[in-house]
Design a protein around this motif. Structure first.
Motif, PDB file in Angstrom:
ATOM      1  N   TYR A   1       0.903  -1.098   0.075  1.00  0.00           N
ATOM      2  CA  TYR A   1      -0.205  -0.028  -0.154  1.00  0.00           C
ATOM      3  C   TYR A   1       0.834   1.244   0.044  1.00  0.00           C
ATOM      4  O   TYR A   1       1.799   1.354   0.933  1.00  0.00           O
ATOM      5  CB  TYR A   1      -0.948  -0.033   1.218  1.00  0.00           C
ATOM      6  CG  TYR A   1      -1.770   0.994   1.364  1.00  0.00           C
ATOM      7  CD1 TYR A   1      -3.240   0.884   0.380  1.00  0.00           C
ATOM      8  CD2 TYR A   1      -1.395   2.456   1.627  1.00  0.00           C
ATOM      9  CE1 TYR A   1      -3.948   1.804   0.055  1.00  0.00           C
ATOM     10  CE2 TYR A   1      -2.418   3.526   1.261  1.00  0.00           C
ATOM     11  CZ  TYR A   1      -3.539   3.183   0.563  1.00  0.00           C
ATOM     12  OH  TYR A   1      -4.403   4.293   0.439  1.00  0.00           O
TER      13      TYR A   1
ATOM     14  N   GLY B   1      -9.932  11.481  11.947  1.00  0.00           N
ATOM     15  CA  GLY B   1     -11.246  10.379  11.800  1.00  0.00           C
ATOM     16  C   GLY B   1     -12.197  10.483  10.927  1.00  0.00           C
ATOM     17  O   GLY B   1     -13.116   9.895  10.792  1.00  0.00           O
TER      18      GLY B   1
ATOM     19  N   GLY C   1     -11.458  12.145   4.391  1.00  0.00           N
ATOM     20  CA  GLY C   1     -10.057  11.734   3.842  1.00  0.00           C
ATOM     21  C   GLY C   1     -10.319  10.420   3.183  1.00  0.00           C
ATOM     22  O   GLY C   1      -9.316  10.155   2.274  1.00  0.00           O
ATOM     23  N   THR C   2     -10.873   9.450   3.849  1.00  0.00           N
ATOM     24  CA  THR C   2     -10.884   8.064   3.287  1.00  0.00           C
ATOM     25  C   THR C   2     -11.754   8.016   1.708  1.00  0.00           C
ATOM     26  O   THR C   2     -11.106   7.392   0.903  1.00  0.00           O
ATOM     27  CB  THR C   2     -11.740   7.005   4.247  1.00  0.00           C
ATOM     28  OG1 THR C   2     -11.360   7.422   5.489  1.00  0.00           O
ATOM     29  CG2 THR C   2     -11.551   5.519   3.734  1.00  0.00           C
TER      30      THR C   2
ATOM     31  N   LYS D   1      -9.053   9.123  -0.444  1.00  0.00           N
ATOM     32  CA  LYS D   1      -7.985   8.365  -0.840  1.00  0.00           C
ATOM     33  C   LYS D   1      -8.686   7.429  -1.725  1.00  0.00           C
ATOM     34  O   LYS D   1      -7.844   7.127  -2.742  1.00  0.00           O
ATOM     35  CB  LYS D   1      -7.722   7.570   0.594  1.00  0.00           C
ATOM     36  CG  LYS D   1      -6.462   6.916   0.613  1.00  0.00           C
ATOM     37  CD  LYS D   1      -6.230   6.354   1.968  1.00  0.00           C
ATOM     38  CE  LYS D   1      -7.316   5.303   2.390  1.00  0.00           C
ATOM     39  NZ  LYS D   1      -7.045   4.500   3.618  1.00  0.00           N
TER      40      LYS D   1
ATOM     41  N   MET E   1     -17.792   3.844   4.374  1.00  0.00           N
ATOM     42  CA  MET E   1     -16.564   3.444   5.014  1.00  0.00           C
ATOM     43  C   MET E   1     -16.112   3.370   6.093  1.00  0.00           C
ATOM     44  O   MET E   1     -15.301   3.814   6.464  1.00  0.00           O
ATOM     45  CB  MET E   1     -15.627   4.581   4.072  1.00  0.00           C
ATOM     46  CG  MET E   1     -16.028   4.874   2.914  1.00  0.00           C
ATOM     47  SD  MET E   1     -15.662   6.403   2.342  1.00  0.00           S
ATOM     48  CE  MET E   1     -16.630   7.532   3.034  1.00  0.00           C
ATOM     49  N   ILE E   2     -16.740   2.238   6.730  1.00  0.00           N
ATOM     50  CA  ILE E   2     -16.748   2.150   8.317  1.00  0.00           C
ATOM     51  C   ILE E   2     -15.922   0.821   8.808  1.00  0.00           C
ATOM     52  O   ILE E   2     -15.514   0.553   9.824  1.00  0.00           O
ATOM     53  CB  ILE E   2     -18.029   1.993   9.211  1.00  0.00           C
ATOM     54  CG1 ILE E   2     -18.975   1.021   8.296  1.00  0.00           C
ATOM     55  CG2 ILE E   2     -18.769   3.466   8.976  1.00  0.00           C
ATOM     56  CD1 ILE E   2     -20.201   0.777   8.936  1.00  0.00           C
ATOM     57  N   ASP E   3     -15.690  -0.155   7.788  1.00  0.00           N
ATOM     58  CA  ASP E   3     -14.701  -1.046   7.947  1.00  0.00           C
ATOM     59  C   ASP E   3     -13.743  -1.527   6.985  1.00  0.00           C
ATOM     60  O   ASP E   3     -14.331  -1.111   5.766  1.00  0.00           O
ATOM     61  CB  ASP E   3     -15.319  -2.272   8.950  1.00  0.00           C
ATOM     62  CG  ASP E   3     -16.735  -2.598   8.294  1.00  0.00           C
ATOM     63  OD1 ASP E   3     -16.777  -2.659   6.811  1.00  0.00           O
ATOM     64  OD2 ASP E   3     -17.702  -2.983   8.768  1.00  0.00           O
ATOM     65  N   PRO E   4     -12.894  -2.270   6.855  1.00  0.00           N
ATOM     66  CA  PRO E   4     -12.105  -2.768   5.603  1.00  0.00           C
ATOM     67  C   PRO E   4     -13.029  -3.305   4.588  1.00  0.00           C
ATOM     68  O   PRO E   4     -13.017  -2.809   3.175  1.00  0.00           O
ATOM     69  CB  PRO E   4     -11.189  -3.944   6.095  1.00  0.00           C
ATOM     70  CG  PRO E   4     -10.966  -3.630   7.600  1.00  0.00           C
ATOM     71  CD  PRO E   4     -12.257  -3.060   7.925  1.00  0.00           C
TER      72      PRO E   4
ATOM     73  N   VAL F   1     -14.990  -0.292   2.898  1.00  0.00           N
ATOM     74  CA  VAL F   1     -14.309   0.530   2.149  1.00  0.00           C
ATOM     75  C   VAL F   1     -13.729  -0.115   0.649  1.00  0.00           C
ATOM     76  O   VAL F   1     -13.668   0.576  -0.189  1.00  0.00           O
ATOM     77  CB  VAL F   1     -12.633   0.751   2.949  1.00  0.00           C
ATOM     78  CG1 VAL F   1     -11.864   1.393   2.092  1.00  0.00           C
ATOM     79  CG2 VAL F   1     -12.942   1.581   4.289  1.00  0.00           C
ATOM     80  N   ARG F   2     -13.571  -1.383   0.932  1.00  0.00           N
ATOM     81  CA  ARG F   2     -13.183  -2.100  -0.462  1.00  0.00           C
ATOM     82  C   ARG F   2     -14.274  -2.093  -1.334  1.00  0.00           C
ATOM     83  O   ARG F   2     -14.236  -1.683  -2.492  1.00  0.00           O
ATOM     84  CB  ARG F   2     -12.534  -3.385  -0.171  1.00  0.00           C
ATOM     85  CG  ARG F   2     -11.488  -3.660   0.400  1.00  0.00           C
ATOM     86  CD  ARG F   2     -10.969  -5.185   0.359  1.00  0.00           C
ATOM     87  NE  ARG F   2      -9.569  -5.031   0.768  1.00  0.00           N
ATOM     88  CZ  ARG F   2      -9.409  -5.494   2.089  1.00  0.00           C
ATOM     89  NH1 ARG F   2     -10.024  -6.175   2.788  1.00  0.00           N
ATOM     90  NH2 ARG F   2      -8.091  -5.590   2.406  1.00  0.00           N
TER      91      ARG F   2
ATOM     92  N   LEU G   1     -14.207   6.161  16.279  1.00  0.00           N
ATOM     93  CA  LEU G   1     -14.895   4.987  16.306  1.00  0.00           C
ATOM     94  C   LEU G   1     -16.315   4.750  16.682  1.00  0.00           C
ATOM     95  O   LEU G   1     -17.243   4.171  16.192  1.00  0.00           O
ATOM     96  CB  LEU G   1     -13.939   4.113  17.190  1.00  0.00           C
ATOM     97  CG  LEU G   1     -12.618   3.635  16.688  1.00  0.00           C
ATOM     98  CD1 LEU G   1     -11.590   3.103  17.762  1.00  0.00           C
ATOM     99  CD2 LEU G   1     -12.798   3.043  15.481  1.00  0.00           C
TER     100      LEU G   1
ATOM    101  N   MET H   1     -18.412   5.743  13.769  1.00  0.00           N
ATOM    102  CA  MET H   1     -18.304   4.670  12.705  1.00  0.00           C
ATOM    103  C   MET H   1     -19.610   3.562  13.225  1.00  0.00           C
ATOM    104  O   MET H   1     -20.370   3.035  12.341  1.00  0.00           O
ATOM    105  CB  MET H   1     -17.152   3.969  12.529  1.00  0.00           C
ATOM    106  CG  MET H   1     -16.344   4.888  11.782  1.00  0.00           C
ATOM    107  SD  MET H   1     -14.543   3.832  11.570  1.00  0.00           S
ATOM    108  CE  MET H   1     -13.752   5.035  10.475  1.00  0.00           C
TER     109      MET H   1
ATOM    110  N   CYS I   1      -6.354   9.707  15.127  1.00  0.00           N
ATOM    111  CA  CYS I   1      -7.908   9.471  15.316  1.00  0.00           C
ATOM    112  C   CYS I   1      -8.081   7.934  15.949  1.00  0.00           C
ATOM    113  O   CYS I   1      -8.959   7.745  16.458  1.00  0.00           O
ATOM    114  CB  CYS I   1      -8.358   9.649  13.952  1.00  0.00           C
ATOM    115  SG  CYS I   1      -7.971   8.521  12.655  1.00  0.00           S
TER     116      CYS I   1
ATOM    117  N   MET J   1      -7.827   1.960   6.156  1.00  0.00           N
ATOM    118  CA  MET J   1      -8.805   2.590   6.956  1.00  0.00           C
ATOM    119  C   MET J   1      -8.360   4.405   7.207  1.00  0.00           C
ATOM    120  O   MET J   1      -8.976   4.827   7.766  1.00  0.00           O
ATOM    121  CB  MET J   1      -9.064   1.795   8.313  1.00  0.00           C
ATOM    122  CG  MET J   1      -9.866   0.461   8.381  1.00  0.00           C
ATOM    123  SD  MET J   1     -11.317   0.788   7.391  1.00  0.00           S
ATOM    124  CE  MET J   1     -12.308   1.483   8.321  1.00  0.00           C
TER     125      MET J   1
ATOM    126  N   PRO K   1      -7.692   7.691   7.144  1.00  0.00           N
ATOM    127  CA  PRO K   1      -8.489   8.752   6.654  1.00  0.00           C
ATOM    128  C   PRO K   1      -7.398   9.705   5.850  1.00  0.00           C
ATOM    129  O   PRO K   1      -7.880  10.775   5.087  1.00  0.00           O
ATOM    130  CB  PRO K   1      -9.417   9.217   7.632  1.00  0.00           C
ATOM    131  CG  PRO K   1      -9.228   8.667   8.817  1.00  0.00           C
ATOM    132  CD  PRO K   1      -7.941   7.876   8.911  1.00  0.00           C
TER     133      PRO K   1
END
Lengths: 256, 79
Positions: free
Chosen positions: A15, A31, A35-36, A39, A188-191, A194-195, A232, A235, B17, B60, B62
């Motif tokens: 990554y 948090g 941003g996620t 990305k 987008m709250i867990d892997p 997000v995937r 957290l 989320m 975070c 994860m 951000p």
């Protein structure tokens, strides 16, 4: 970018920071899933190799500085007018890949007519819709997408449907529109999610490359600062509350 | 144990975070005792040899602060 900071080759990278992002530190709160989302979009732009011909349209809200973070050309639109500006760019230069990055206060409130008419015309553009159920930039007022009973600075006793109506379901609303080629709601709250969100974002850009029509991805996001929660907890609140109101899924897919 | 993966964290961009700490299944990461320029206590790698390269932390994060690289075979034998 053949060699990275630590002198590793690209091939050894499991990554790395995507080439679609600049080296500027994002000014979002700790948090915040803005941003996620940035990305994931940057990764997709890099993987599809379209960074050089992409124009980002940033609108008003927390995402107002998006033009500093995306390593693409960018335009800053007036509040809610992202899809109108993007329409102009796409029609003047059809080879350009254009996407708007809008929050719920921008897209669902002041900019609602722009997004509906762009979808109606089937403009070949991509909309990234960040839904965090409040106006984040202006300190957490009620947005059209605020949940029933949710406390915000303008609904201190919780949103009352008698007074302010029910939350606005943008994906459900646009799904009947014939100009829409791809429409999905992700979080987008867990892997895993997000995937899944990345797959949908990729599909949305592919829709535009294929010239199939209008594409929109709604990303259910967190706003830890104005939900008054830790990242957290925010989320978890998405999982427990937001996803009940806003079920995830692909609503329209032009090729199946 | 051999170090198989290198986790690099951009401590100046980290806003502490704590999302990566929650999603790392191997407890590789911890919090630094030094503040960064923005005043946060950034995340740092505490147990690099435990990393399995699953990439959940990077996925994860951000702020895209985390990068993960595979350490080439000969280097990992030496260390």
């Amino acid at each position: 970018m053949s060699e990275t900071r630590a002198g590793h080759t690209e091939a050894e990278a499991l990554y790395h920071r995507p080439a679609g992002l600049t080296d500027v530190q994002m000014r979002y709160c700790p948090g915040c899933t803005h941003g996620t989302a940035h990305k994931l979009i940057a990764e997709v732009l890099e993987e599809l190799d379209i960074i050089e011909r992409t124009v980002a349209v940033a609108t008003v809200g927390c995402s107002v500085y998006a033009y500093e973070y995306f390593n693409t050309d960018a335009v800053q639109a007036a509040h809610g007018r992202g899809p109108a500006v993007a329409t102009g760019i796409k029609r003047a230069s059809p080879e350009t890949i254009v996407f708007t990055y809008q929050g719920d206060g921008d897209l669902a409130a002041i900019g609602l007519s722009e997004v509906i008419h762009s979808a109606q015309r089937g403009e070949k553009m991509t909309v990234m819709f960040i839904n965090n159920a409040v106006f984040g930039m202006t300190r957490g007022q009620m947005a059209p997408t605020t949940l029933v009973g949710q406390k915000t600075t303008t609904t201190p006793l919780g949103r009352d449907p008698e007074m302010s109506g029910m939350p606005m379901m943008i994906c459900e609303m646009l799904s009947t529109n014939p100009g829409v080629a791809y429409l999905a709601r992700e979080t987008m709250i867990d892997p895993k999610t997000v995937r899944s969100a990345k797959r949908s974002i990729r599909k949305a850009f592919q829709t535009q490359i294929d010239g199939a029509g209008f594409s929109l991805v709604e990303l259910i996001s967190t706003c830890p600062a104005w939900w008054h929660k830790t990242p957290l907890e925010a989320m978890q609140w998405v999982r427990d509350e937001m996803l009940v109101q806003y079920p995830l899924g692909v609503f329209v897919d032009y090729d199946g | 144990m051999k170090k198989r993966f290198e986790v690099l964290i951009n401590g100046e961009h980290c806003k502490a975070c704590g999302v990566c700490l929650e999603f790392c299944p191997q407890d590789v990461l911890g919090v630094s005792e030094q503040r960064n320029k923005a005043g946060f206590y950034p995340v740092e790698v505490k147990k690099p040899e435990e990393c399995t390269g699953c990439g959940h932390c990077a996925l994860m994060c951000p702020d895209a602060c985390i990068e993960i690289y595979r350490v080439p075979m000969e280097e990992s034998v030496q260390s």
